[in-house]
Every structure is written in C-alpha cells, then in structure tokens.
Design a protein around this motif. Structure first.
Motif, mmCIF file in Angstrom:
data_model
loop_
_atom_site.group_PDB
_atom_site.id
_atom_site.type_symbol
_atom_site.label_atom_id
_atom_site.label_comp_id
_atom_site.label_asym_id
_atom_site.label_seq_id
_atom_site.Cartn_x
_atom_site.Cartn_y
_atom_site.Cartn_z
ATOM 1 N N GLN A 8 0.822 -1.222 0.000
ATOM 2 C CA GLN A 8 0.000 0.000 0.000
ATOM 3 C C GLN A 8 0.854 1.269 0.000
ATOM 4 O O GLN A 8 0.409 2.329 -0.387
ATOM 5 C CB GLN A 8 -0.979 0.014 1.163
ATOM 6 C CG GLN A 8 -2.252 -0.740 0.879
ATOM 7 C CD GLN A 8 -2.889 -0.353 -0.439
ATOM 8 O OE1 GLN A 8 -2.910 -1.135 -1.386
ATOM 9 N NE2 GLN A 8 -3.397 0.851 -0.531
ATOM 10 N N CYS A 9 2.105 1.163 0.405
ATOM 11 C CA CYS A 9 3.017 2.316 0.406
ATOM 12 C C CYS A 9 3.547 2.642 -0.995
ATOM 13 O O CYS A 9 3.945 3.768 -1.263
ATOM 14 C CB CYS A 9 4.195 2.037 1.344
ATOM 15 S SG CYS A 9 5.377 3.388 1.503
ATOM 16 N N ILE A 10 3.545 1.655 -1.870
ATOM 17 C CA ILE A 10 4.103 1.850 -3.215
ATOM 18 C C ILE A 10 3.351 2.955 -3.952
ATOM 19 O O ILE A 10 2.128 2.989 -3.961
ATOM 20 C CB ILE A 10 4.059 0.529 -4.021
ATOM 21 C CG1 ILE A 10 4.909 -0.545 -3.335
ATOM 22 C CG2 ILE A 10 4.512 0.755 -5.465
ATOM 23 C CD1 ILE A 10 4.758 -1.938 -3.924
ATOM 24 N N ARG A 11 4.106 3.859 -4.521
ATOM 25 C CA ARG A 11 3.638 5.014 -5.291
ATOM 26 C C ARG A 11 2.952 6.072 -4.420
ATOM 27 O O ARG A 11 2.333 6.989 -4.947
ATOM 28 C CB ARG A 11 2.750 4.599 -6.462
ATOM 29 C CG ARG A 11 3.538 3.779 -7.481
ATOM 30 C CD ARG A 11 2.903 3.685 -8.792
ATOM 31 N NE ARG A 11 3.069 4.943 -9.532
ATOM 32 C CZ ARG A 11 2.880 5.044 -10.821
ATOM 33 N NH1 ARG A 11 2.543 3.984 -11.516
ATOM 34 N NH2 ARG A 11 3.014 6.195 -11.417
ATOM 35 N N CYS A 12 3.056 5.943 -3.120
ATOM 36 C CA CYS A 12 2.535 6.949 -2.193
ATOM 37 C C CYS A 12 3.697 7.580 -1.432
ATOM 38 O O CYS A 12 3.946 8.752 -1.539
ATOM 39 C CB CYS A 12 1.550 6.338 -1.211
ATOM 40 S SG CYS A 12 0.032 5.749 -1.980
ATOM 41 N N LYS A 13 4.346 6.760 -0.644
ATOM 42 C CA LYS A 13 5.499 7.156 0.169
ATOM 43 C C LYS A 13 5.177 8.324 1.113
ATOM 44 O O LYS A 13 5.905 9.286 1.207
ATOM 45 C CB LYS A 13 6.699 7.464 -0.720
ATOM 46 C CG LYS A 13 8.024 7.317 0.002
ATOM 47 C CD LYS A 13 9.204 7.288 -0.926
ATOM 48 C CE LYS A 13 9.556 8.633 -1.477
ATOM 49 N NZ LYS A 13 10.858 8.660 -2.144
ATOM 50 N N PHE A 14 4.066 8.181 1.828
ATOM 51 C CA PHE A 14 3.786 9.115 2.912
ATOM 52 C C PHE A 14 4.842 8.843 3.988
ATOM 53 O O PHE A 14 5.188 7.694 4.234
ATOM 54 C CB PHE A 14 2.386 8.882 3.484
ATOM 55 C CG PHE A 14 1.281 9.249 2.531
ATOM 56 C CD1 PHE A 14 0.904 10.563 2.368
ATOM 57 C CD2 PHE A 14 0.628 8.279 1.794
ATOM 58 C CE1 PHE A 14 -0.114 10.913 1.494
ATOM 59 C CE2 PHE A 14 -0.398 8.601 0.915
ATOM 60 C CZ PHE A 14 -0.770 9.928 0.767
ATOM 61 N N ASP A 24 14.948 5.429 14.044
ATOM 62 C CA ASP A 24 15.279 5.662 12.629
ATOM 63 C C ASP A 24 15.475 4.358 11.861
ATOM 64 O O ASP A 24 16.514 4.111 11.255
ATOM 65 C CB ASP A 24 16.525 6.548 12.502
ATOM 66 C CG ASP A 24 16.310 7.932 13.081
ATOM 67 O OD1 ASP A 24 15.146 8.388 13.112
ATOM 68 O OD2 ASP A 24 17.290 8.557 13.500
ATOM 69 N N CYS A 25 14.445 3.521 11.855
ATOM 70 C CA CYS A 25 14.544 2.234 11.165
ATOM 71 C C CYS A 25 14.015 2.265 9.739
ATOM 72 O O CYS A 25 14.085 1.265 9.036
ATOM 73 C CB CYS A 25 13.845 1.138 11.963
ATOM 74 S SG CYS A 25 12.067 1.278 12.036
ATOM 75 N N PHE A 26 13.519 3.404 9.289
ATOM 76 C CA PHE A 26 12.970 3.499 7.932
ATOM 77 C C PHE A 26 14.061 3.811 6.917
ATOM 78 O O PHE A 26 15.004 4.557 7.190
ATOM 79 C CB PHE A 26 11.880 4.565 7.863
ATOM 80 C CG PHE A 26 10.588 4.120 8.475
ATOM 81 C CD1 PHE A 26 9.638 3.457 7.717
ATOM 82 C CD2 PHE A 26 10.327 4.344 9.811
ATOM 83 C CE1 PHE A 26 8.450 3.027 8.285
ATOM 84 C CE2 PHE A 26 9.153 3.919 10.392
ATOM 85 C CZ PHE A 26 8.203 3.257 9.625
ATOM 86 N N HIS A 27 13.893 3.233 5.728
ATOM 87 C CA HIS A 27 14.784 3.486 4.609
ATOM 88 C C HIS A 27 13.921 3.866 3.415
ATOM 89 O O HIS A 27 12.818 3.340 3.241
ATOM 90 C CB HIS A 27 15.639 2.254 4.307
ATOM 91 C CG HIS A 27 16.645 1.993 5.375
ATOM 92 N ND1 HIS A 27 17.980 2.271 5.217
ATOM 93 C CD2 HIS A 27 16.510 1.519 6.640
ATOM 94 C CE1 HIS A 27 18.624 1.964 6.329
ATOM 95 N NE2 HIS A 27 17.751 1.500 7.210
ATOM 96 N N GLU A 28 14.458 4.763 2.586
ATOM 97 C CA GLU A 28 13.674 5.353 1.506
ATOM 98 C C GLU A 28 14.183 4.936 0.135
ATOM 99 O O GLU A 28 15.356 5.104 -0.194
ATOM 100 C CB GLU A 28 13.735 6.875 1.620
ATOM 101 C CG GLU A 28 12.996 7.603 0.531
ATOM 102 C CD GLU A 28 13.165 9.103 0.616
ATOM 103 O OE1 GLU A 28 12.322 9.802 0.040
ATOM 104 O OE2 GLU A 28 14.141 9.580 1.232
ATOM 105 N N GLY A 29 13.262 4.423 -0.664
ATOM 106 C CA GLY A 29 13.547 4.128 -2.059
ATOM 107 C C GLY A 29 12.830 5.142 -2.936
ATOM 108 O O GLY A 29 12.200 6.077 -2.434
ATOM 109 N N PRO A 30 12.900 4.963 -4.243
ATOM 110 C CA PRO A 30 12.293 5.930 -5.149
ATOM 111 C C PRO A 30 10.781 6.105 -4.969
ATOM 112 O O PRO A 30 10.278 7.218 -5.093
ATOM 113 C CB PRO A 30 12.610 5.365 -6.535
ATOM 114 C CG PRO A 30 13.840 4.543 -6.338
ATOM 115 C CD PRO A 30 13.698 3.957 -4.953
ATOM 116 N N ASN A 31 10.053 5.016 -4.662
ATOM 117 C CA ASN A 31 8.596 5.168 -4.510
ATOM 118 C C ASN A 31 8.014 4.285 -3.404
ATOM 119 O O ASN A 31 6.848 3.903 -3.438
ATOM 120 C CB ASN A 31 7.894 4.897 -5.837
ATOM 121 C CG ASN A 31 7.895 3.438 -6.255
ATOM 122 O OD1 ASN A 31 8.644 2.616 -5.733
ATOM 123 N ND2 ASN A 31 7.052 3.114 -7.223
#
Length: 112
Positions: A8-14, A24-31
């Motif tokens: 559900q996060c794909i193409r949203c990236k809220f 700080d366990c989150f990592h960010e990709g393009p989408n």
C-alpha cells in the motif's frame, strides 16, 4: 518480531511514520519505504501514523504480503535511512487506495 511496510506504500510514500520512529529504522527508495528489521524495536508507533495502512506487525501480516518481510530486509540494506518527514509523491492521493501495486515497486533511481 518487527514491523513490515507492505504494497500500500508503493507510489505513495507518505512519511508520517518516519517522524515518530524513535530509532530511525525506515529506509527510503524511489517510490516506497521499508523498515530495517535489525533496527526496529517493535514499538508500533508507526502503525497508526500510516495514512494508507501499509504497516503491519510481522506476525499479523496478511498472507498475500508475507514476501514483504524479505523485501523490507533486503531493501533496507540498499536504500538510505530516512529520519524526517518529506512530502509524499506528487500523485500519492491518486494511488493511496489502489490495490495490487507490487508491479510498480521501483528498486533503484535508474528505473524512475
């Protein structure tokens, strides 16, 4: 157990979830965002912050998302850490409620 970001996060990236994470366990990709299972402390603070309900506790993952355990673990080693909120993708609201977005997952910037 750890928490897992699903399709559900794909193409949203809220990134509302990122701001409340104490480790700080989150990592960010393009989408897409992922959670590093080696860093997550299972606090669950991120779950209610996700506006598209993309984050699940590993043991409560719906069967169709079980492969996202491995996806999160793998991509967390490749993508940079994100520790503060950013604007969502420009068309995030359009994609927020769409199912079956797995085929739109972008693994690296060259795919964009």
């Amino acid at each position: 157990m750890t928490f897992v970001v699903t399709e559900q996060c794909i193409r949203c990236k809220f990134t509302d979830c990122v701001d409340v994470c104490p480790v700080d366990c989150f990592h960010e990709g393009p989408n897409f965002l992922v959670i590093d299972p080696e860093v997550c402390i299972d606090c669950a603070l991120c779950v209610p912050e996700c506006p598209v309900d993309a984050i699940f506790e590993e043991s409560e993952l719906p069967e169709e998302f079980v492969d996202f355990i491995e996806i999160n673990a793998e991509l967390a080693t490749r993508w940079p850490e994100i520790s503060s909120t950013k604007d969502p993708l420009a068309d995030a609201d359009e994609w927020a409620d769409k199912p079956d977005k797995r085929q739109f997952l972008v693994l690296d910037a060259e795919q964009v």
